[in-house]
Design an enzyme around this catalytic site. Structure first.
Site, PDB file in Angstrom:
ATOM      1  N   GLU A 148      30.154  47.101  40.971  1.00 30.32           N
ATOM      2  CA  GLU A 148      31.046  46.554  39.963  1.00 30.32           C
ATOM      3  C   GLU A 148      30.630  46.794  38.489  1.00 30.32           C
ATOM      4  OE1 GLU A 148      30.219  42.395  41.475  1.00 30.32           O
ATOM      5  OE2 GLU A 148      29.597  42.030  39.237  1.00 30.32           O
ATOM      6  N   GLU A 174      24.972  42.586  48.086  1.00 34.18           N
ATOM      7  CA  GLU A 174      25.539  43.431  47.209  1.00 34.18           C
ATOM      8  C   GLU A 174      24.694  43.456  45.873  1.00 34.18           C
ATOM      9  OE1 GLU A 174      29.125  41.218  46.001  1.00 34.18           O
ATOM     10  OE2 GLU A 174      29.110  41.934  44.020  1.00 34.18           O
ATOM     11  N   ARG A 206      31.532  35.059  50.956  1.00 31.88           N
ATOM     12  CA  ARG A 206      30.401  35.402  50.227  1.00 31.88           C
ATOM     13  C   ARG A 206      29.751  34.014  50.036  1.00 31.88           C
ATOM     14  NH1 ARG A 206      29.353  36.909  43.846  1.00 31.88           N
ATOM     15  NH2 ARG A 206      29.254  34.693  43.834  1.00 31.88           N
ATOM     16  N   TRP A 243      20.432  39.250  34.849  1.00 32.57           N
ATOM     17  CA  TRP A 243      21.175  38.122  35.476  1.00 32.57           C
ATOM     18  C   TRP A 243      21.789  38.464  36.528  1.00 32.57           C
ATOM     19  CZ3 TRP A 243      26.531  37.271  35.004  1.00 32.57           C
ATOM     20  CH2 TRP A 243      26.758  36.268  35.764  1.00 32.57           C
ATOM     21  N   GLU A 256      37.546  41.524  47.222  1.00 33.32           N
ATOM     22  CA  GLU A 256      37.203  40.337  46.641  1.00 33.32           C
ATOM     23  C   GLU A 256      38.107  39.570  45.817  1.00 33.32           C
ATOM     24  OE1 GLU A 256      33.907  40.648  43.522  1.00 33.32           O
ATOM     25  OE2 GLU A 256      33.696  38.257  43.433  1.00 33.32           O
ATOM     26  N   ARG A 292      31.892  49.194  45.104  1.00 28.17           N
ATOM     27  CA  ARG A 292      32.547  48.210  44.417  1.00 28.17           C
ATOM     28  C   ARG A 292      33.277  48.204  43.192  1.00 28.17           C
ATOM     29  NH1 ARG A 292      32.805  43.231  45.405  1.00 28.17           N
ATOM     30  NH2 ARG A 292      31.814  42.363  43.881  1.00 28.17           N
ATOM     31  N   TYR A 314      22.341  32.182  40.072  1.00 21.18           N
ATOM     32  CA  TYR A 314      23.843  32.883  39.931  1.00 21.18           C
ATOM     33  C   TYR A 314      24.573  32.222  41.258  1.00 21.18           C
ATOM     34  CZ  TYR A 314      27.447  36.115  40.901  1.00 21.18           C
ATOM     35  OH  TYR A 314      28.501  36.555  41.464  1.00 21.18           O
ATOM     36  N   ASP A 359      25.606  38.039  47.278  1.00 22.62           N
ATOM     37  CA  ASP A 359      25.313  38.974  46.268  1.00 22.62           C
ATOM     38  C   ASP A 359      23.819  38.513  45.415  1.00 22.62           C
ATOM     39  OD1 ASP A 359      27.694  39.415  43.131  1.00 22.62           O
ATOM     40  OD2 ASP A 359      25.712  40.189  43.645  1.00 22.62           O
ATOM     41  N   HIS A 413      22.833  40.216  43.081  1.00 23.89           N
ATOM     42  CA  HIS A 413      23.027  40.149  41.500  1.00 23.89           C
ATOM     43  C   HIS A 413      22.025  41.104  40.573  1.00 23.89           C
ATOM     44  CE1 HIS A 413      25.565  38.854  38.067  1.00 23.89           C
ATOM     45  NE2 HIS A 413      26.553  38.717  39.019  1.00 23.89           N
TER      46      HIS A 413
HETATM   47  C1  CS2 Z   1      30.031  39.027  40.591  1.00 23.30           C
HETATM   48  C2  CS2 Z   1      30.878  38.756  39.333  1.00 23.30           C
HETATM   49  O1  CS2 Z   1      32.074  38.696  41.659  1.00 23.30           O
HETATM   50  C3  CS2 Z   1      30.950  39.362  41.858  1.00 23.30           C
HETATM   51  O2  CS2 Z   1      30.413  39.946  42.576  1.00 23.30           O
HETATM   52  O3  CS2 Z   1      28.854  39.763  40.432  1.00 23.30           O
HETATM   53  O4  CS2 Z   1      31.262  37.395  39.400  1.00 23.30           O
HETATM   54  C4  CS2 Z   1      30.127  38.863  38.102  1.00 23.30           C
HETATM   55  O5  CS2 Z   1      28.813  38.116  38.102  1.00 23.30           O
HETATM   56  C5  CS2 Z   1      30.975  38.750  37.050  1.00 23.30           C
HETATM   57  O6  CS2 Z   1      32.185  39.557  37.296  1.00 23.30           O
HETATM   58  C6  CS2 Z   1      30.303  38.951  35.650  1.00 23.30           C
HETATM   59  O7  CS2 Z   1      31.479  38.875  34.628  1.00 23.30           O
HETATM   60 MG    MG Z   2      28.757  41.036  42.158  1.00 20.98          MG
END
Ligand code: CS2
Ligand code: MG
Length: 404
Positions: free
Chosen positions: A264, A238, A147, A404, A341, A285, A159, A212, A214
Site C-alpha cells: 500500500e 500485511e 481484518r 507507525w 479492502e 496491495r 494502530y 495488519d 503495519h
Molecule cells: C492501513 C491504512 O488500511 C490499511 O491497510 O494500512 O489504513 C493506512 O494506515 C492508512 O491508509 C494510512 O493513511
Molecule cells: Mg495496511
C-alpha cells in the site's frame, strides 16, 4: 478532442481529499483521486504548479503517452507525491475515455472476469471480546473476509483501533503536530496469537482472517509471528516489516507459510518487482491513487500474475470514492484478483463523491455507468475547507522512533 482546463479540488468532508478534474473542448470531463494522507497539499501543488499547465491542449485519448510524458518528462521519478499526481491524471483520462466510448472502464480493460469483487472489512476493538462482536457484525453482512485488530495489553493505544464508536481515522485534524503513540513488539507478539485463536474458535476455519502488522517488525520477528499464527491459517498478514529491504522477506519465507500482503505504500512496479519475482509475497496491495493510476497498476498486476501473486488493493477511507471506483474497474477484470479492502466512507464523503458502486453480501459491484461511475459535487466539496492533519508518529517505549 483537446484538454482545455484542469483543476485541483481540495475538500475535507470528515477528512482531506484531493481530486483532479480534467475538462475538454467537447464538454466531457474526467476525475482522478490525488489524496496522499498527511501530505495532501504536496500533491495538490505538484499538480497545480507542474502538471496542469502541461496538460492544456493535449489529446485526452493519449493516456499512455501522457503517462510517459509526465513520468519520464519529470526527470525526477517515482515517489508517492509524483506518482499520486500522475495517478490522478491517468485516472481522469480513463474516466474520459470510458465516457467517450459510452462504456464502464472495465469494458475497456477486457470486461468482467468475475461476478463480483470480494471485499474485506475492518473489525477492530480494544479487547478481544469486543472484536468478536465486531467480526460477528461483518459476518452478518455477508463478508467472506475480515481484518482483525485489537488493542495490545500494556499499551495505551495501537494502530487500527479507533476510539469507541468512531470509525478509525488515523490522521488527526485536531492536533497541529502528529500524535505520538507508544509501541512494544514483545507485548504485541505475546498478544496476537490469542486473538486469532479466539476468533478462529468462534467463527470456524473458512472465514478469511487478515491482520495488519503495519511495518512494525524485523524480518525474524515477522517470521516468529507468521509461525505462531499458522495454526489459525490467516488469509494474510500485511506489511510485516518495513519494505524498503525487499530481500528481507526471504528470511520470513524461510520460516513460515503464513501468506504475506505488501504494497500500500509502494508507488511503482520497481518497489515490488523483487518481492513478486521471488514470490516473497502472496498479495500485492498497490492501489490506483498511489501507484501511478490504472495504467501503471495494470502493469504491476500483470507482472504479479506471472508469479502466482494476487491483487489485494488498499482501500482505506483516506483513498477517496474516486480511487475505489477506479480500483473496482480493475478488480472486476484482472485475472489474478485476490481481495479488495473496503472501508465504507462517511455519508458526507459520499455526498461529495456520488458514485455507482454498490455493496451486497460481501461483494462490491463496480458502476456500469460510462467511465469510472463516480462524480465530484464541487458545490458540496466547497462546504468542507482543508484542515491540516498528520498521521501519527510511533515510538518504542524507550522513545526510539519506530514505524507507525
Ligand atoms: C492501513 C491504512 O488500511 C490499511 O491497510 O494500512 O489504513 C493506512 O494506515 C492508512 O491508509 C494510512 O493513511
Ligand atoms: Mg495496511
Amino acid at each position: 478532442m483537446r484538454i482545455t482546463s484542469a483543476k485541483v479540488v481540495v475538500t475535507s468532508p470528515g477528512r482531506n481529499f484531493v481530486t483532479l478534474k480534467i475538462e475538454t473542448d467537447e464538454g466531457v470531463y474526467g476525475i482522478g483521486d490525488a489524496t496522499l494522507n498527511g501530505r495532501e497539499l504536496a500533491v495538490a501543488s505538484y499538480l497545480t504548479e507542474h502538471v496542469v499547465p502541461l496538460l492544456i491542449g493535449r489529446d485526452p485519448a493519449r493516456i499512455e503517452d501522457t503517462w510517459q510524458y509526465l513520468y519520464q518528462g519529470a526527470y525526477w521519478r517515482r515517489g508517492p507525491v509524483t506518482m499520486s499526481a500522475i495517478a490522478a491524471v491517468d485516472t481522469a483520462l480513463w474516466d474520459i475515455k470510458g465516457k467517450v466510448a459510452g462504456l464502464p472502464v472495465y469494458q475497456l480493460l477486457g470486461g468482467r472476469s468475475r461476478d463480483g469483487v470480494t471485499v474485506y472489512g475492518h473489525a477492530s476493538a480494544e479487547t478481544t471480546d469486543g472484536l468478536l462482536k465486531e467480526v460477528d457484525r461483518f459476518v452478518a453482512l455477508g463478508y467472506k473476509a475480515v481484518r482483525i485488530q485489537t488493542g495490545v495489553p500494556g499499551l495505551p493505544s495501537t494502530y487500527g483501533v479507533g476510539h469507541a464508536g468512531t470509525t478509525y481515522e488515523p490522521a488527526n485534524a485536531e492536533s497541529a503536530l502528529p500524535e505520538e503513540s507508544a509501541w512494544s513488539t514483545e507485548k504485541y507478539l505475546a498478544h496476537v496469537p490469542s486473538v486469532f485463536a479466539q476468533v478462529r474458535a468462534e467463527f470456524g476455519p473458512t472465514l478469511g482472517l487478515l491482520h495488519d502488522v503495519h511495518h512494525r517488525l524485523t524480518p525474524i520477528e515477522a517470521a516468529r509471528l507468521g509461525k505462531s499464527l499458522e495454526p489459525y491459517t490467516p488469509y494474510w498478514i500485511e506489511d510485516p516489516v518495513r519494505a524498503e529491504l525487499q530481500e528481507g522477506f526471504r528470511l520470513i519465507r524461510q520460516h513460515t507459510t503464513t501468506p504475506i500482503a505488501v504494497g500500500e505504500v509502494f508507488n511503482s512496479i520497481w518497489d515490488c518487482q523483487q518481492l513478486i519475482q521471488e514470490q516473497l509475497i502472496d498479495f500485492v496491495r498497490t492501489t490506483v491513487v498511489h501507484a501511478g493510476g490504472i495504467t501503471h497498476l495494470r502493469r504491476i498486476f500483470d507482472l504479479a500474475s506471472l508469479y502466482h501473486v494476487r491483487s489485494g488493493s488498499h482501500g482505506a477511507t483516506d483513498l477517496s470514492p474516486v480511487c475505489l471506483s477506479a480500483a473496482l474497474q480493475l478488480d472486476i477484470s484482472i485475472p489474478n484478483f485476490g481481495l479488495q479492502e473496503y472501508m465504507p466512507h462517511s455519508a458526507e464523503t459520499d455526498a461529495v463523491f456520488p458514485h455507482g458502486y454498490t455493496f451486497a453480501d460481501g461483494y462490491l459491484q463496480p458502476s456500469d455507468e460510462p467511465g469510472l461511475g463516480v462524480d465530484l459535487d464541487e458545490e458540496a466539496a466547497a462546504e468542507y475547507p482543508y484542515r491540516p492533519a498528520y498521521l501519527p508518529v510511533n515510538r518504542l517505549e524507550d522513545g526510539t522512533v519506530h514505524p507507525w
